[in-house]
Design an enzyme around this catalytic site. Sequence first.
Site, PDB file in Angstrom:
ATOM      1  N   SER A 195     -46.362  17.808  31.170  1.00 24.55           N
ATOM      2  CA  SER A 195     -45.132  18.493  31.599  1.00 24.55           C
ATOM      3  C   SER A 195     -45.395  19.225  32.923  1.00 24.55           C
ATOM      4  O   SER A 195     -44.457  19.680  33.579  1.00 24.55           O
ATOM      5  CB  SER A 195     -44.637  19.473  30.530  1.00 24.55           C
ATOM      6  OG  SER A 195     -45.697  20.288  30.073  1.00 24.55           O
ATOM      7  N   LYS A 248     -54.927  14.529  24.451  1.00 26.63           N
ATOM      8  CA  LYS A 248     -53.732  14.185  23.652  1.00 26.63           C
ATOM      9  C   LYS A 248     -53.160  12.869  24.171  1.00 26.63           C
ATOM     10  O   LYS A 248     -53.105  12.661  25.386  1.00 26.63           O
ATOM     11  CB  LYS A 248     -52.681  15.303  23.733  1.00 26.63           C
ATOM     12  CG  LYS A 248     -51.370  14.948  23.000  1.00 26.63           C
ATOM     13  CD  LYS A 248     -50.520  16.161  22.704  1.00 26.63           C
ATOM     14  CE  LYS A 248     -49.639  16.627  23.828  1.00 26.63           C
ATOM     15  NZ  LYS A 248     -48.664  15.642  24.342  1.00 26.63           N
ATOM     16  N   GLU A 299     -42.507  15.830  18.183  1.00 29.58           N
ATOM     17  CA  GLU A 299     -41.501  16.368  19.106  1.00 29.58           C
ATOM     18  C   GLU A 299     -40.108  15.883  18.744  1.00 29.58           C
ATOM     19  O   GLU A 299     -39.872  14.673  18.583  1.00 29.58           O
ATOM     20  CB  GLU A 299     -41.853  15.963  20.552  1.00 29.58           C
ATOM     21  CG  GLU A 299     -40.865  16.510  21.573  1.00 29.58           C
ATOM     22  CD  GLU A 299     -41.372  16.479  23.007  1.00 29.58           C
ATOM     23  OE1 GLU A 299     -42.555  16.142  23.240  1.00 29.58           O
ATOM     24  OE2 GLU A 299     -40.572  16.804  23.896  1.00 29.58           O
TER      25      GLU A 299
END
Length: 273
Positions: free
Chosen positions: A54, A122, A191
Amino acid sequence: MSVHQSSNIKRVTTHILQEMKMRGEKISMLTAYDYSMAGIIDAAGIDIILVGDSASNVMAGHETTLPITLDQMIYHATSVVRAVKRAFVVVDIPFGSYQGNSSEALRSAIRIMKESGAHAIKVEGGAEIKESVIRILSAGVPVMGHLGLTPQSIYKFGTYTVRAKEEAEAKKLLEDAKLLEECGCFAIVLEKIPASLAKKVAETVQIPVIGIGAGGYVDGQVLVIHDMLGITQEFKPRFLRQYADLQSIMTKAVQDYIKDVKDREFPTESESY
Ligand code: KIV
């Protein structure tokens, strides 16, 4: 001569995160991308710091997470690691550096671990990236999975709406979570999926499940730091709780500074040499 630093701070490890799930203690996780922010979050007591891709959005201003490169992720991760004394630091492997080629996945993971000093990586996806996950794990690198709304696949989904509302997608997500656990992942991020499905996943797998827009029945929560501090204001999904309005505070501070400079109020004698 020992090169280990002596410190009274007990570092968070995958083992500690697992124990937290077992005793029902919720895990706190936030993103950070630079030294100063990581230092504040770590000192405040966060359990996991995610150097998320992000960064592509909130640090670089891109519309998606796709453009950020491995070198850029390593730069952010290195800055974060330098500040952190206690938290477990996880780094996103960026789009295009692990999908479809397990050798490249391993190379990317090793570069992140070696060059940044982070503690884990990740990945986004389930069965389709199984080979890469196994290969990375075989090198002793802890892997966190990420299922549900996986932003690196945004052009496949077409929108940022809630995922896995339909039975077939929910079934695949649960299977993928079980697969990631079997492969040896130490945790999974879910998510933007229904809370009932997230609860089922958290009850099914033994590893910690961290949610973002996945309700309260999981083992921990993660938010993007710029969103929860109100530095970004245009992104306001239902799951986001904004804990501060830093955009207003920063704007006011900058306006006050501009005024003081223009009015010759800054600097004063006592602020001069
Ligand atoms: O990149 C990121 O910030 C993330 C979180 C939203 C989980 O993957």
